[in-house]
Design an enzyme around this catalytic site. Structure first.
Site, PDB file in Angstrom:
ATOM      1  N   CYS A 238      16.150 -50.975  -8.701  1.00  0.00           N
ATOM      2  CA  CYS A 238      16.544 -52.393  -8.776  1.00  0.00           C
ATOM      3  C   CYS A 238      15.811 -53.112  -7.662  1.00  0.00           C
ATOM      4  O   CYS A 238      16.415 -53.608  -6.715  1.00  0.00           O
ATOM      5  CB  CYS A 238      18.052 -52.539  -8.586  1.00  0.00           C
ATOM      6  SG  CYS A 238      19.026 -51.700  -9.846  1.00  0.00           S
ATOM      7  N   ALA A 239      14.479 -53.142  -7.760  1.00  0.00           N
ATOM      8  CA  ALA A 239      13.653 -53.550  -6.620  1.00  0.00           C
ATOM      9  C   ALA A 239      13.779 -55.027  -6.293  1.00  0.00           C
ATOM     10  O   ALA A 239      13.628 -55.426  -5.141  1.00  0.00           O
ATOM     11  CB  ALA A 239      12.195 -53.185  -6.890  1.00  0.00           C
ATOM     12  N   GLY A 242      12.279 -56.964  -3.335  1.00  0.00           N
ATOM     13  CA  GLY A 242      11.541 -55.900  -2.663  1.00  0.00           C
ATOM     14  C   GLY A 242      11.941 -55.580  -1.231  1.00  0.00           C
ATOM     15  O   GLY A 242      11.219 -54.868  -0.541  1.00  0.00           O
ATOM     16  N   GLY A 243      13.080 -56.068  -0.787  1.00  0.00           N
ATOM     17  CA  GLY A 243      13.511 -55.781   0.590  1.00  0.00           C
ATOM     18  C   GLY A 243      13.538 -54.285   0.883  1.00  0.00           C
ATOM     19  O   GLY A 243      12.974 -53.829   1.883  1.00  0.00           O
ATOM     20  N   ASP A 262      12.237 -53.268 -11.846  1.00  0.00           N
ATOM     21  CA  ASP A 262      13.396 -54.159 -11.980  1.00  0.00           C
ATOM     22  C   ASP A 262      13.406 -54.637 -13.423  1.00  0.00           C
ATOM     23  O   ASP A 262      12.347 -54.817 -14.028  1.00  0.00           O
ATOM     24  CB  ASP A 262      13.273 -55.361 -11.026  1.00  0.00           C
ATOM     25  CG  ASP A 262      14.596 -56.088 -10.825  1.00  0.00           C
ATOM     26  OD1 ASP A 262      15.217 -55.938  -9.765  1.00  0.00           O
ATOM     27  OD2 ASP A 262      15.020 -56.805 -11.762  1.00  0.00           O
ATOM     28  N   ASP A 307      19.757 -50.217  -5.741  1.00  0.00           N
ATOM     29  CA  ASP A 307      20.342 -51.342  -4.990  1.00  0.00           C
ATOM     30  C   ASP A 307      20.979 -52.224  -6.068  1.00  0.00           C
ATOM     31  O   ASP A 307      20.384 -53.195  -6.524  1.00  0.00           O
ATOM     32  CB  ASP A 307      19.218 -52.069  -4.245  1.00  0.00           C
ATOM     33  CG  ASP A 307      19.737 -53.077  -3.247  1.00  0.00           C
ATOM     34  OD1 ASP A 307      20.943 -53.033  -2.923  1.00  0.00           O
ATOM     35  OD2 ASP A 307      18.940 -53.911  -2.789  1.00  0.00           O
ATOM     36  N   CYS A 360      25.650 -54.769  -1.794  1.00  0.00           N
ATOM     37  CA  CYS A 360      26.011 -55.652  -0.668  1.00  0.00           C
ATOM     38  C   CYS A 360      27.386 -56.233  -0.981  1.00  0.00           C
ATOM     39  O   CYS A 360      27.627 -57.418  -0.825  1.00  0.00           O
ATOM     40  CB  CYS A 360      24.958 -56.723  -0.420  1.00  0.00           C
ATOM     41  SG  CYS A 360      24.600 -57.772  -1.820  1.00  0.00           S
TER      42      CYS A 360
HETATM   43  C1  LIG Z   1      20.807 -56.526  -5.301  1.00  0.00           C
HETATM   44  S1  LIG Z   1      19.472 -57.033  -6.250  1.00  0.00           S
HETATM   45  C2  LIG Z   1      18.146 -56.113  -5.574  1.00  0.00           C
HETATM   46  C3  LIG Z   1      17.669 -56.572  -4.224  1.00  0.00           C
HETATM   47  C4  LIG Z   1      16.432 -55.849  -3.743  1.00  0.00           C
HETATM   48  N1  LIG Z   1      16.518 -54.404  -3.889  1.00  0.00           N
HETATM   49  C5  LIG Z   1      16.095 -56.160  -2.298  1.00  0.00           C
HETATM   50  O1  LIG Z   1      16.330 -55.339  -1.407  1.00  0.00           O
HETATM   51  O2  LIG Z   1      15.571 -57.262  -2.056  1.00  0.00           O
HETATM   52  C6  LIG Z   1      19.753 -56.236  -7.780  1.00  0.00           C
HETATM   53  C7  LIG Z   1      18.595 -56.256  -8.749  1.00  0.00           C
HETATM   54  O3  LIG Z   1      18.962 -55.458  -9.877  1.00  0.00           O
HETATM   55  C8  LIG Z   1      18.262 -55.936 -10.984  1.00  0.00           C
HETATM   56  N2  LIG Z   1      18.875 -55.394 -12.212  1.00  0.00           N
HETATM   57  C9  LIG Z   1      19.947 -55.837 -12.902  1.00  0.00           C
HETATM   58  N3  LIG Z   1      20.191 -55.053 -13.969  1.00  0.00           N
HETATM   59  C10 LIG Z   1      19.265 -54.070 -13.950  1.00  0.00           C
HETATM   60  C11 LIG Z   1      18.987 -52.960 -14.795  1.00  0.00           C
HETATM   61  N4  LIG Z   1      19.735 -52.693 -15.861  1.00  0.00           N
HETATM   62  N5  LIG Z   1      17.949 -52.172 -14.483  1.00  0.00           N
HETATM   63  C12 LIG Z   1      17.177 -52.432 -13.392  1.00  0.00           C
HETATM   64  N6  LIG Z   1      17.384 -53.476 -12.558  1.00  0.00           N
HETATM   65  C13 LIG Z   1      18.421 -54.286 -12.835  1.00  0.00           C
HETATM   66  C14 LIG Z   1      18.353 -57.440 -10.822  1.00  0.00           C
HETATM   67  O4  LIG Z   1      17.332 -58.086 -11.553  1.00  0.00           O
HETATM   68  C15 LIG Z   1      18.223 -57.596  -9.309  1.00  0.00           C
HETATM   69  O5  LIG Z   1      16.905 -57.901  -8.946  1.00  0.00           O
END
Ligand SMILES: C[S@@+](CC[C@H](N)C(=O)[O-])C[C@H]1O[C@@H](n2cnc3c(N)ncnc32)[C@H](O)[C@@H]1O
Length: 435
Positions: A238-239, A242-243, A262, A307, A360
């Site tokens: 779940c990039a 990209g943090g 993602d 994430d 988070c």
């Molecule tokens: C908490 S955010 C990620 C933040 C990121 N890892 C960072 O550190 O900046 C969660 C991410 O999960 C993605 N997401 C939601 N459903 C998903 C799925 N089924 N498969 C993969 N990614 C998914 C969202 O698009 C979102 O970008």
């Protein structure tokens, strides 16, 4: 602008946030377009006051006997910014200020806090969350929540692909940043006086040169729990922006591969300029439009980092409007997604590899429950100490290690909170797949 006009503007903006359900950023931007005379300092002052009013919305409304934007803004001046009646009075005398204080407002602004108020009032959280707050924090729920109703520090990760913490020290000190108490390669800028402008790190040369990234210490510690090593194959499932991807790429010293996937391709594209700036050459974007590229990674990864999308309750300090927008339906939807995502992501872990689950959010429903549900269905995975994994990365200071151990509360997963760790609310768990 003088303070009276700024207070009137804050009441307007808060009205848009509360009545038109606009996020603070867009309501403040709309006001900025209307108020061409307002400078950047005025905009920061107004948004700062609106955010502080939102951080303490329940307790201010209780003290003021009203949840109207005017009452909330006046209450924020007194209860969050520490303005006395004389200071508020003199601002209200200025041109473009709202009407003068009423007798009742005066009385309420000087009243001591009501110690008999309900926990969700004193703790400034939505009342429907009471059972969840009880479950996760027990008797500490009000103090934990109060630590989420104040401004947050700005945390900075040094990009060790470009410089070490010492070399970054010069520019960091000139940006008023101090060494992080929790992480060796990090700095932080303590939260400013409420009416001051927040630091804008993006404008300093060290940022454009890719030496540093803004990243909450909790997020950096969660990434550390991947314990990603040079030469490993890592999938950031779940990039998003990209943090974690960038933090893990730095841990791997540019060796091995981070595959950043993602479901939202646009979010992934936002990672491209960050990658360029960071100088990370071992990151491969896996676009959702190329499912075969993702499929090829099945069963191959040393580390899969999830994430997960979550309610973001851990970030209430930074986004207090989200606190009041959150509804139980949204929580239920996130739980459903988390359950699916963790199971889907686990298929990419190779035998002997690790699956890291992070959110988070401080809600057990999104955290421990999801891990327990996954482990019950996947006996080939066993949970390991997430604190040990984060410490083994070598990135934590002694104080950071102690905070992480305390966040484990004798269990395997770790929960960090603003009160206990000084970070955003973060949860992470590490599971290993049998060989
Ligand atoms: C908490 S955010 C990620 C933040 C990121 N890892 C960072 O550190 O900046 C969660 C991410 O999960 C993605 N997401 C939601 N459903 C998903 C799925 N089924 N498969 C993969 N990614 C998914 C969202 O698009 C979102 O970008």
């Amino acid at each position: 602008m003088r303070d009276g006009g700024r207070i009137a503007a804050a009441i307007d903006v808060l009205g848009d946030v509360l009545n038109r359900h606009q996020p603070v950023k867009s309501a403040a931007r709309d006001w900025g377009k209307r108020a061409r005379y307002a400078g950047s300092k005025d905009r920061a002052w107004v948004s700062g006051l609106v955010l502080d009013a939102l951080r303490k919305k329940n307790s201010i409304a209780h003290a003021m006997g009203s949840d109207e934007p005017r009452a909330l803004v006046l209450g924020a001046l007194s209860f969050a910014w520490g303005w006395d009646i004389m200071k508020i009075d003199s601002a209200m005398d200025e041109e473009h200020a709202p009407s003068k204080l009423t007798l009742e407002e005066r009385e309420r602004l000087v009243m001591a806090p009501d110690v008999t108020a309900e926990p969700w009032v004193s703790g400034d959280y939505p009342d429907w969350m009471e059972p969840m707050m009880d479950r996760v924090f027990g008797e500490e729920k009000v103090v934990e929540a109060q630590a989420m109703a104040v401004r947050a520090d700005v945390d900075i990760r040094v990009n060790t692909l470009k410089v070490d913490a010492e070399k970054a020290g010069g520019p960091m000190r000139s940006a008023n940043a101090e060494s992080s108490p929790l992480l060796k390669n990090a700095y932080h800028i303590p939260a400013r006086d409420p009416s001051e402008r927040e630091a804008s790190l993006e404008s300093i040369p060290a940022y454009s040169k890719g030496w540093v990234e803004v990243q909450d210490a909790g997020s950096q510690i969660a990434a550390a729990a991947s314990n990603a090593k040079p030469g490993e194959q890592v999938l950031d499932f779940c990039a998003g922006g990209g943090g974690k991807t960038l933090a893990m790429a730095a841990m791997m010293e540019g060796k091995g591969q981070v595959h950043a996937y993602d479901i939202d391709g646009r979010r992934l594209s936002a990672l491209i300029p960050r990658l360029k700036r960071s100088g990370a050459h071992n990151v491969q974007l896996v676009h959702p439009k190329e499912p075969e590229a993702l499929e090829a990674l099945k069963g191959q990864m040393d580390v899969v980092f999830v994430d997960a999308p979550c309610t973001g309750t851990g970030t209430w300090r930074r986004r207090p409007d989200a606190k009041w927008r959150l509804k139980d339906k949204q929580l239920a939807k996130r739980i459903e997604e988390q359950t699916e995502i963790i199971a889907a992501a686990s298929a990419f872990v190779k035998p002997g590899g690790r699956l890291v689950y992070a959110t988070c959010s401080f809600l057990m429903e999104e955290d421990e429950d999801r891990v327990a549900g996954f482990l019950a269905e996947h006996p080939e995975f066993a949970e390991e100490s997430a604190a040990d994994a984060a410490i083994a990365s070598g990135l934590l200071t002694d104080e950071g290690a102690a905070k992480v151990k305390a966040g484990a509360k004798g269990g395997k997963s770790v929960r960090l909170t603003p009160r206990k760790a000084g970070t955003d609310g973060f949860f992470f768990a590490v599971m290993r797949k049998a060989r």
